[in-house]
Motif scaffolding. Structure first.
Motif, mmCIF file in Angstrom:
data_model
loop_
_atom_site.group_PDB
_atom_site.id
_atom_site.type_symbol
_atom_site.label_atom_id
_atom_site.label_comp_id
_atom_site.label_asym_id
_atom_site.label_seq_id
_atom_site.Cartn_x
_atom_site.Cartn_y
_atom_site.Cartn_z
ATOM 1 N N UNK A 17 0.842 -1.199 0.000
ATOM 2 C CA UNK A 17 0.000 0.000 0.000
ATOM 3 C C UNK A 17 0.877 1.249 0.000
ATOM 4 N N UNK A 18 1.875 1.280 0.894
ATOM 5 C CA UNK A 18 2.769 2.432 0.954
ATOM 6 C C UNK A 18 3.536 2.631 -0.338
ATOM 7 N N UNK A 19 4.020 1.535 -0.908
ATOM 8 C CA UNK A 19 4.766 1.632 -2.164
ATOM 9 C C UNK A 19 3.874 2.135 -3.299
ATOM 10 N N UNK A 20 2.603 1.713 -3.303
ATOM 11 C CA UNK A 20 1.674 2.161 -4.340
ATOM 12 C C UNK A 20 1.470 3.670 -4.269
ATOM 13 N N UNK A 21 1.347 4.203 -3.053
ATOM 14 C CA UNK A 21 1.177 5.648 -2.903
ATOM 15 C C UNK A 21 2.431 6.396 -3.346
ATOM 16 N N UNK A 22 3.578 5.828 -3.093
ATOM 17 C CA UNK A 22 4.820 6.454 -3.552
ATOM 18 C C UNK A 22 4.871 6.503 -5.079
ATOM 19 N N UNK A 23 4.421 5.422 -5.720
ATOM 20 C CA UNK A 23 4.387 5.381 -7.184
ATOM 21 C C UNK A 23 3.450 6.457 -7.716
ATOM 22 N N UNK A 24 2.284 6.613 -7.072
ATOM 23 C CA UNK A 24 1.306 7.621 -7.502
ATOM 24 C C UNK A 24 1.902 9.025 -7.381
ATOM 25 N N UNK A 25 2.522 9.312 -6.230
ATOM 26 C CA UNK A 25 3.124 10.639 -6.018
ATOM 27 C C UNK A 25 4.232 10.915 -7.030
ATOM 28 N N UNK A 26 5.086 9.928 -7.264
ATOM 29 C CA UNK A 26 6.171 10.094 -8.220
ATOM 30 C C UNK A 26 5.625 10.344 -9.627
ATOM 31 N N UNK A 27 4.560 9.613 -9.995
ATOM 32 C CA UNK A 27 3.974 9.785 -11.328
ATOM 33 C C UNK A 27 3.420 11.197 -11.503
ATOM 34 N N UNK A 28 2.752 11.722 -10.466
ATOM 35 C CA UNK A 28 2.208 13.082 -10.566
ATOM 36 C C UNK A 28 3.313 14.112 -10.716
ATOM 37 N N UNK A 29 4.412 13.925 -10.009
ATOM 38 C CA UNK A 29 5.532 14.847 -10.144
ATOM 39 C C UNK A 29 6.116 14.818 -11.559
ATOM 40 N N UNK A 30 6.235 13.605 -12.102
ATOM 41 C CA UNK A 30 6.776 13.474 -13.458
ATOM 42 C C UNK A 30 5.818 14.084 -14.484
ATOM 43 N N UNK A 31 4.516 13.901 -14.281
ATOM 44 C CA UNK A 31 3.540 14.479 -15.201
ATOM 45 C C UNK A 31 3.630 16.010 -15.212
ATOM 46 N N UNK A 32 3.826 16.604 -14.051
ATOM 47 C CA UNK A 32 3.995 18.053 -14.006
ATOM 48 C C UNK A 32 5.246 18.470 -14.780
ATOM 49 N N UNK A 33 6.284 17.659 -14.694
ATOM 50 C CA UNK A 33 7.517 17.958 -15.427
ATOM 51 C C UNK A 33 7.291 17.832 -16.937
ATOM 52 N N UNK A 34 6.531 16.827 -17.336
ATOM 53 C CA UNK A 34 6.232 16.641 -18.766
ATOM 54 C C UNK A 34 5.485 17.848 -19.326
#
Length: 235
Positions: A17-34
């Motif tokens: 569960x914790x790892x899944x939330x980390x993946x979600x947060x990382x993806x949102x950060x990368x999307x903002x960069x894109x």
């Protein structure tokens, strides 16, 4: 031993569960960069849509957790035959809730975008995202509920893997397409990956059905140790 067993069980659920939330947060950060090359208006518009999307995630997580609690209570009481029907009922309730949320997100996109931002250009970008992605929230909600169930009934690694495939895939493919096709290409990619999430729902249904069959088989197996003691043949 009970403490060690409890720690193992909590870790088996908590880590995925914790790892899944980390993946979600990382993806949102990368999307903002894109989206950075397209300017702050596009980034702000996406941020508004992402804020709304965060709110829309909550019902799926709650319904998934509630379904998982009922499933685990059936398991503890030896009612393995009720696992699949309970999961199906939980998914039907989730589908009904997200059918409404998806339509509201799509049809009310201009109103919602205006509430999220007073800047017309930013609001227009938020509305553009909701126009592209809004209807796919139906599947997003089902996927969230299904993966939450999977995490809590022993399928944490599988849930984490599917979360990673979804977010890494959406970011990688969407980022590549956005370089040539602009923000719309990224939004369409996210919508497509939401629809493809139906695979996760199917995996969860299969996993719970397999779990029910295994636990039913284990419960019906004869206790040879007890029968040996009763017949007086044990040492």
């Amino acid at each position: 031993m009970p403490l060690r067993s409890a720690v193992r069980r909590l870790t088996a659920v908590g880590l995925p569960v914790g790892a899944s939330y980390l993946v979600i947060c990382a993806a949102n950060l990368v999307l903002m960069r894109i989206l950075a090359p397209f300017g702050p208006t596009v980034q702000s518009g996406y941020a508004g849509a992402a804020t709304l999307q965060t709110l829309l995630i909550i019902p799926g997580l709650v319904l998934g957790s509630a379904t998982a609690i009922v499933l685990n209570s059936h398991r503890g009481a030896g009612r393995s035959g009720l696992l699949s029907p309970t999961l199906h009922a939980g998914l039907r309730i989730t589908a009904g809730a997200y059918a409404v949320l998806a339509v509201v997100s799509y049809a009310g996109r201009d109103l919602l975008a205006g509430v999220l931002s007073g800047d017309p250009q930013i609001a227009a970008e938020t509305a553009r995202y909701l126009q592209t992605v809004g209807l796919s929230y139906l599947l997003m909600g089902l996927v969230l509920a299904a993966l939450t169930v999977l995490e809590q009934v022993g399928g944490g690694p599988a849930a984490l893997a599917m979360n990673a495939v979804y977010f890494v895939g959406a970011v990688a493919v969407g980022g590549r397409l956005a370089a040539d096709g602009g923000p719309d290409a990224l939004y369409r990619t996210i919508a497509v990956f939401n629809w493809l999430g139906a695979v996760a729902v199917g995996v969860t249904v299969w996993f719970v059905r397999r779990l029910a069959a295994r636990e039913t088989s284990g419960a019906s197996a004869p206790d040879t140790r007890s029968s040996t003691i009763r017949t007086g043949k044990g040492t």
